[in-house]
Write an enzyme that holds these catalytic residues in place. Structure first.
Site, PDB file in Angstrom:
ATOM      1  N   GLY A   1       0.955  -0.891  -0.316  1.00  0.00           N
ATOM      2  CA  GLY A   1       0.136   0.244   0.326  1.00  0.00           C
ATOM      3  C   GLY A   1       0.964   1.068   0.061  1.00  0.00           C
ATOM      4  O   GLY A   1       1.902   1.340  -0.006  1.00  0.00           O
TER       5      GLY A   1
ATOM      6  N   GLY B   1       5.680  -2.129   4.085  1.00  0.00           N
ATOM      7  CA  GLY B   1       5.069  -2.635   5.040  1.00  0.00           C
ATOM      8  C   GLY B   1       5.182  -4.117   5.571  1.00  0.00           C
ATOM      9  O   GLY B   1       5.996  -4.495   4.760  1.00  0.00           O
TER      10      GLY B   1
ATOM     11  N   THR C   1       4.142   2.069   6.402  1.00  0.00           N
ATOM     12  CA  THR C   1       3.117   0.929   6.257  1.00  0.00           C
ATOM     13  C   THR C   1       1.502   2.299   7.461  1.00  0.00           C
ATOM     14  O   THR C   1       2.722   2.946   8.383  1.00  0.00           O
ATOM     15  CB  THR C   1       2.708   0.466   6.377  1.00  0.00           C
ATOM     16  OG1 THR C   1       1.261  -0.320   6.584  1.00  0.00           O
ATOM     17  CG2 THR C   1       3.496  -0.252   7.799  1.00  0.00           C
TER      18      THR C   1
ATOM     19  N   ASP D   1      -0.534   1.450   8.337  1.00  0.00           N
ATOM     20  CA  ASP D   1      -1.131   0.748   9.926  1.00  0.00           C
ATOM     21  C   ASP D   1      -0.757   0.686  10.783  1.00  0.00           C
ATOM     22  O   ASP D   1      -1.375   0.656  12.083  1.00  0.00           O
ATOM     23  CB  ASP D   1      -1.673  -0.693   9.513  1.00  0.00           C
ATOM     24  CG  ASP D   1      -3.120  -0.785   8.163  1.00  0.00           C
ATOM     25  OD1 ASP D   1      -3.835  -0.014   7.346  1.00  0.00           O
ATOM     26  OD2 ASP D   1      -2.544  -1.317   7.071  1.00  0.00           O
TER      27      ASP D   1
ATOM     28  N   ARG E   1     -26.930  14.291  15.918  1.00  0.00           N
ATOM     29  CA  ARG E   1     -26.750  12.518  15.600  1.00  0.00           C
ATOM     30  C   ARG E   1     -25.870  12.116  16.179  1.00  0.00           C
ATOM     31  O   ARG E   1     -25.096  12.631  16.879  1.00  0.00           O
ATOM     32  CB  ARG E   1     -26.731  12.903  13.637  1.00  0.00           C
ATOM     33  CG  ARG E   1     -27.155  13.118  12.999  1.00  0.00           C
ATOM     34  CD  ARG E   1     -26.971  13.453  11.811  1.00  0.00           C
ATOM     35  NE  ARG E   1     -28.945  13.270  11.183  1.00  0.00           N
ATOM     36  CZ  ARG E   1     -28.431  14.722   9.968  1.00  0.00           C
ATOM     37  NH1 ARG E   1     -27.459  14.571   9.198  1.00  0.00           N
ATOM     38  NH2 ARG E   1     -29.567  14.208   9.020  1.00  0.00           N
TER      39      ARG E   1
ATOM     40  N   HIS F   1      -9.317   5.187   1.345  1.00  0.00           N
ATOM     41  CA  HIS F   1      -8.377   5.152   0.875  1.00  0.00           C
ATOM     42  C   HIS F   1      -7.694   6.851   0.882  1.00  0.00           C
ATOM     43  O   HIS F   1      -7.187   7.499   0.536  1.00  0.00           O
ATOM     44  CB  HIS F   1      -8.015   4.813  -0.057  1.00  0.00           C
ATOM     45  CG  HIS F   1      -7.905   3.218  -0.354  1.00  0.00           C
ATOM     46  ND1 HIS F   1      -8.307   2.443  -0.552  1.00  0.00           N
ATOM     47  CD2 HIS F   1      -6.766   2.479  -0.320  1.00  0.00           C
ATOM     48  CE1 HIS F   1      -8.938   1.406  -0.415  1.00  0.00           C
ATOM     49  NE2 HIS F   1      -6.664   1.404  -0.933  1.00  0.00           N
TER      50      HIS F   1
END
Length: 323
Positions: free
Chosen positions: A11, A102, A125, A127, A162, A253
Site C-alpha cells: 500500500g 510494510g 505503512t 497501519d 446525531r 483510501h
C-alpha cells in the site's frame, strides 16, 4: 561504480516519495549509481527498471503516493518468481536493494535476503503494524487526515444531534482508530484487537444521549469484527432506540492521499538515508526503523517472525476520557 536499486511495495503511504528522493540523492553522494524499480516486486520480475538521477527526484518530496508506483505481486511469493527477480537484479549488476514498505513488503525483502541478495528494508505503512519500528512512514499524515475528518464530522453531528460511526483504515491493526479516537475525543473506539459487544456499544451511545450530550462519535477500524457497516446494520435490526439518529462515514483510501506531513517527510528522509549508509558499509538483511527515539536496524528475520502489539492501556484511557 556500484549499482543500488530502490522499490516501493504494498500500500502506498504519504512520505514514500521523500524516501525515494533520499535513497537517490544519498546514494549518489556515497558513490552509487541508483536505479528505480517500478511497480514494486512486479517490476523486479518484469524488468521494469529505470535509471534515477538527482534531477529525476526533484519536486517530489511534497507529493503523496510513490513516483515508482506500487502493486501486489502474488508471483513473487513463489520460488520461480523470486528467481526471475534475482535474474533481473543480476542483469543490471545491482548490488544492493532498498525496499520501502510494510509487512508484506518486508516479508519479500527477507525472502530475497535468504537467497543471498543484499537487501535493506525501510519501514513504511499507514497501519503502523510493522515490528521493528515504533512509528512508520505515512502514519502521521494518515492520522491527521482521520483527525481532521473527525473534527469536521463533530460539527455536523452537533448541529443535527446525531451519532456517527467513522470507519478508518486498519485491516489487522487498530492503531489509527485508537489514536484518532483519543485525539478526536470520541465516545467509543472499535478495534480488531479487542472484541466489541454491539449491545454494550449501543448502551454507551444511549448513556451519552441520556447524559445530555448533543452528539456521539465512534471510531471504527475497518478490520474489526463489527466494522461500521456491520454495526449500523446490527443497530438497525436490534437496537431501535439509541437516542441519536445514526450515520456512517467511511474514510477509506482518502487517508493514503495528500501531501505528507513534515514529520513523515523527515522520517522518510532519515530512515532511507540510514538504509543507504548501511548498504555502503556492507550491512544488509535488516529493517531500518524508528525505535525509542532513535534510528535502529532490526534483522528482517525478527521483523517477519514477530507481531507488533498495540498498547491496550490506551484503550482504557480512551474509555475514561469518554465521560
Amino acid at each position: 561504480m556500484k549499482c543500488l536499486a530502490v522499490l516501493t511495495s504494498g500500500g502506498d503511504a504519504p512520505g514514500m516519495n521523500a524516501a525515494i528522493r533520499s535513497v537517490v540523492r544519498v546514494g549518489i553522494d556515497k558513490g552509487w549509481q541508483v536505479m528505480g524499480v517500478r511497480h514494486g516486486y512486479t517490476g523486479l520480475i518484469t524488468n521494469d527498471v529505470i535509471s534515477l538521477g538527482a534531477r529525476d527526484v526533484s519536486g517530489i518530496i511534497q507529493q503523496g503516493g510513490t513516483m515508482l508506483g506500487s502493486a501486489r505481486c502474488p508471483e513473487f511469493k513463489t520460488e520461480d518468481g523470486r528467481l526471475k527477480a534475482l535474474r533481473v537484479l543480476n542483469e543490471h549488476k545491482i548490488e544492493g536493494l532498498v525496499i520501502i514498505g510494510g509487512g508484506g513488503s518486508q516479508t519479500g525483502a527477507h525472502a530475497l535476503s535468504q537467497m543471498g541478495f543484499p537487501v535493506i528494508g525501510v519501514a513504511s505503512t499507514i497501519d503502523n503494524d510493522l515490528y521493528g519500528s515504533d512509528v512508520t512512514i505515512g502514519v502521521d499524515t494518515a492520522l491527521n487526515i482521520a483527525l481532521e475528518a473527525i473534527d469536521r464530522l463533530k460539527v455536523t453531528a452537533l448541529s443535527h444531534e446525531r451519532a456517527f460511526l467513522i470507519e478508518v483504515m486498519g485491516r489487522d491493526c487498530g492503531y489509527l482508530a485508537l489514536m484518532a479516537g483519543i485525539a478526536g475525543g470520541t465516545e467509543a473506539i472499535v478495534i480488531p484487537e479487542v472484541e466489541t459487544d454491539p449491545e454494550a456499544l449501543a448502551d454507551e451511545l444511549r448513556s451519552a444521549y441520556q447524559r445530555g450530550q448533543a452528539h456521539a462519535l465512534v471510531v471504527v477500524a475497518e478490520g474489526a469484527k463489527y466494522n461500521a457497516a456491520a454495526l449500523a446494520e446490527y443497530f438497525k435490526k436490534h437496537c431501535k432506540r439509541l437516542g441519536f439518529d445514526l450515520r456512517v462515514t467511511t474514510l477509506g483510501h482518502v487517508q493514503r492521499g495528500g501531501a505528507p506531513s513534515a514529520y513523515d517527510r523527515l522520517l522518510a528522509t532519515r530512515l532511507s538515508a540510514d538504509a543507504v549508509e548501511r548498504l555502503t558499509r556492507g550491512e544488509h538483511g535488516v529493517l531500518v526503523g524508528f525505535v525509542k527515539g532513535e534510528i535502529k536496524a532490526t534483522p528482517l528475520a525478527e521483523v517477519v517472525a514477530n507481531k507488533k502489539l498495540l498498547d491496550l492501556h490506551l484503550l482504557e484511557l480512551a474509555r475514561m476520557l469518554a465521560k
